[in-house]
Design an enzyme around this catalytic site. Structure first.
Site, PDB file in Angstrom:
ATOM      1  N   GLU A  67       0.835  -1.214   0.000  1.00 34.82           N
ATOM      2  CA  GLU A  67       0.000   0.000   0.000  1.00 34.82           C
ATOM      3  C   GLU A  67       0.867   1.260   0.000  1.00 34.82           C
ATOM      4  O   GLU A  67       1.710   1.440   0.888  1.00 34.82           O
ATOM      5  CB  GLU A  67      -0.919  -0.011   1.234  1.00 34.82           C
ATOM      6  CG  GLU A  67      -1.896   1.144   1.252  1.00 34.82           C
ATOM      7  CD  GLU A  67      -2.908   1.048   2.401  1.00 34.82           C
ATOM      8  OE1 GLU A  67      -3.320  -0.067   2.757  1.00 34.82           O
ATOM      9  OE2 GLU A  67      -3.266   2.109   2.939  1.00 34.82           O
ATOM     10  N   LYS A 250      -7.269  -1.224  11.544  1.00 30.85           N
ATOM     11  CA  LYS A 250      -6.701  -1.605  10.239  1.00 30.85           C
ATOM     12  C   LYS A 250      -5.471  -0.747   9.961  1.00 30.85           C
ATOM     13  O   LYS A 250      -4.448  -1.225   9.464  1.00 30.85           O
ATOM     14  CB  LYS A 250      -7.757  -1.424   9.136  1.00 30.85           C
ATOM     15  CG  LYS A 250      -7.342  -1.935   7.772  1.00 30.85           C
ATOM     16  CD  LYS A 250      -6.554  -0.935   6.953  1.00 30.85           C
ATOM     17  CE  LYS A 250      -6.181  -1.489   5.588  1.00 30.85           C
ATOM     18  NZ  LYS A 250      -5.298  -0.594   4.825  1.00 30.85           N
ATOM     19  N   ASP A 266       4.068 -14.841  11.407  1.00 26.64           N
ATOM     20  CA  ASP A 266       2.703 -15.230  11.043  1.00 26.64           C
ATOM     21  C   ASP A 266       1.762 -14.064  11.380  1.00 26.64           C
ATOM     22  O   ASP A 266       1.304 -13.926  12.510  1.00 26.64           O
ATOM     23  CB  ASP A 266       2.334 -16.498  11.835  1.00 26.64           C
ATOM     24  CG  ASP A 266       0.959 -17.025  11.477  1.00 26.64           C
ATOM     25  OD1 ASP A 266       0.178 -16.297  10.836  1.00 26.64           O
ATOM     26  OD2 ASP A 266       0.671 -18.171  11.857  1.00 26.64           O
ATOM     27  N   HIS A 392      -2.066  10.963  -0.105  1.00 28.34           N
ATOM     28  CA  HIS A 392      -2.188   9.698  -0.806  1.00 28.34           C
ATOM     29  C   HIS A 392      -2.077   9.866  -2.320  1.00 28.34           C
ATOM     30  O   HIS A 392      -1.692   8.959  -3.026  1.00 28.34           O
ATOM     31  CB  HIS A 392      -3.588   9.150  -0.496  1.00 28.34           C
ATOM     32  CG  HIS A 392      -3.608   7.689  -0.220  1.00 28.34           C
ATOM     33  ND1 HIS A 392      -3.219   7.161   0.977  1.00 28.34           N
ATOM     34  CD2 HIS A 392      -3.980   6.649  -0.992  1.00 28.34           C
ATOM     35  CE1 HIS A 392      -3.349   5.853   0.920  1.00 28.34           C
ATOM     36  NE2 HIS A 392      -3.807   5.517  -0.261  1.00 28.34           N
TER      37      HIS A 392
HETATM   38  C1  MEV Z   1      -5.790   3.187   5.364  1.00 26.49           C
HETATM   39  O1  MEV Z   1      -5.066   2.067   4.900  1.00 26.49           O
HETATM   40  C2  MEV Z   1      -5.785   3.253   6.872  1.00 26.49           C
HETATM   41  C3  MEV Z   1      -6.657   4.354   7.486  1.00 26.49           C
HETATM   42  O2  MEV Z   1      -7.986   4.227   7.006  1.00 26.49           O
HETATM   43  C4  MEV Z   1      -6.604   4.172   8.973  1.00 26.49           C
HETATM   44  C5  MEV Z   1      -7.547   5.065   9.742  1.00 26.49           C
HETATM   45  O3  MEV Z   1      -8.594   5.477   9.223  1.00 26.49           O
HETATM   46  O4  MEV Z   1      -7.234   5.316  10.934  1.00 26.49           O
HETATM   47  C6  MEV Z   1      -6.174   5.712   7.067  1.00 26.49           C
END
Ligand code: MEV
Length: 435
Positions: A67, A250, A266, A392
């Protein structure tokens, strides 16, 4: 890339062979010996999370991730953290749980006390790894839980608590559970079902903390005080709301998984354990805590991440995968098992800089926690200010340009044009490339 590799090789004292392997990784024969039905190899970019100061030690952190923005974001957050002295970390002993499911027990109460009274005998039976015991690990204790109501009736669950030292521990835990199961059957009068480790490694946790002066967040567009308040509010949102907590966590795993992957660990095991831990009070929540401390000129942002982190620096792919081995070397964690685990005294001395750096699997888990915390800070800071898309865009545009077939200098040209036009699409990138 050549310049970066040269710097890194010097910093981590990589040999010529190791430097070459950074680009090449595993060969076809090795891939074929690792898993089944192999038809090729799947490569990922390996980047370096820069600027990490962890417990007073400098780290360059290898990260394997597809990513865009993840490596840039974590490096900028680690730079910010330095204005507060960097990250401080800690971890528990590396104790894993191995479960033995016991069915058809006539008297659960009696079986439970018989099993508990036979702890020493069970631990001796579960002590299947002489090398682990020699290093101070192995079975440490037992627990018995009664599940009175399951869809298939009541069952007893016996936990073996196993100190796995520098290993991830799946093999040690599974072997111990299988070895102890016949004795558990005899003691309980029941029938052993599953004998397997639990990935909810809630005894094997690591944490990282950071405290950064609010003024370090000052920029032309935002006051540091507004930014840190925004970060605290974002965290509160993720503590209270599972929809937000899932995205929040995430983002933490963007960093955590990248280090786990780079070091041959892992990541599915760590993910499942951490998500279960995040829901331990019945609601899925943020793994982090961020809040504002103090006021005026001494105002700061405090952050903490704590999570189960069952990682290894020996065994499995950590040593057999050449890239993972080099990643461990870059982290200064390429000690052999024979060198033994560090005692708490040695670890503390390592903190004070008197002896070599902290090492082993616990150290890796602490570094991973610091990376997760930094990754989260980067995301919350962006979300609480300009939003995530601005930073981004350039990286995304480069990916789109590559997907359209751009190579070399054309990548930057096409990406720049896509951004200028505000249309980041593969079809447009193809047109530009044609022109
Ligand atoms: C993107 O890969 C991760 C985010 O969505 C995490 C978040 O919202 O805290 C930017």
């Amino acid at each position: 890339m050549e310049d970066r590799v040269a710097l890194l090789s010097e910093w981590a004292a990589l040999t010529c062979e190791e430097t070459a392997l950074l680009a090449e990784s595993i060969g076809p024969a090795q891939a074929d010996s690792m898993i089944e039905n192999v038809v090729g190899r799947f490569a990922m970019p390996l980047g370096i999370g820069a600027n990490f100061l962890i417990d007073g030690q400098e780290y360059l952190v290898p990260m394997a991730v597809e990513e865009p923005s993840v490596v840039a974001a974590v490096s900028s957050a680690a730079l910010l953290a330095r204005s507060g002295g960097g990250f401080s970390t800690g971890s528990t002993d590396p104790v894993m749980v191995a479960q033995i499911q016991v069915l058809d027990v006539a008297d659960a109460c009696k079986a439970k006390s018989t099993i508990l009274a036979s702890e020493a005998e069970i631990l001796a039976r579960a002590d299947t790894s002489p090398s682990l015991s020699r290093l101070g690990g192995g079975p440490q204790g037992i627990e018995v839980r009664h599940l009175p109501e399951t869809p298939e009736g009541p069952m007893l669950i016996v936990h073996l608590l196993i100190d796995c030292r520098d290993a991830m521990g799946a093999n040690a835990a599974n072997t111990a559970a299988e070895a102890a199961a016949p004795l558990i059957e005899k003691l309980s009068g029941g029938r052993a079902g599953l004998r397997i480790l639990s990935n909810l490694s809630d005894r094997r946790r690591a944490w990282a903390e950071v405290e950064i002066p609010s003024k370090a967040f000052d920029s032309d567009d935002f006051s540091g005080r507004d930014v840190v308040q925004g970060v605290a509010e974002a965290n509160a949102f993720a503590i209270a709301d599972p929809y937000r907590a899932t995205t929040h966590n995430k983002g933490i795993f963007n960093g955590v998984d990248a280090v786990l992957l780079a070091t041959g660990n892992d990541w599915r095991a760590v993910e499942s354990g951490a998500h279960a831990w995040a829901a331990r009070d019945g609601q899925y929540r943020a793994l982090t805590d961020w809040h504002v401390r103090g006021c005026g000129d001494s105002e700061s942002l405090y952050g903490r991440l704590e999570m189960p982190l069952a990682v290894g620096t020996v065994g499995g792919a950590t040593r057999s995968h050449p890239s993972a081995r080099i990643a461990l070397k870059i982290l200064g964690l390429d000690v052999t098992e024979e060198e033994g685990p560090q005692s708490d005294g040695e670890r503390a001395a390592g903190d004070a800089g008197k002896v070599s750096r902290r090492r082993g699997a616990r150290r890796l888990s602490e570094i991973v926690a610091a990376v997760g915390l930094a990754q989260n800070l980067a995301a919350l800071r962006a979300l609480a200010t300009t939003g995530i898309q601005k930073g981004h865009m350039r990286l995304h545009a480069r990916q789109v340009a590559v997907a359209a077939g751009a190579e070399g200098e054309a990548v930057e040209h096409v990406a720049g044009q896509l951004i200028a036009e505000g249309k980041i699409r593969v079809e447009r990138a193809r047109e530009l490339l044609g022109q």
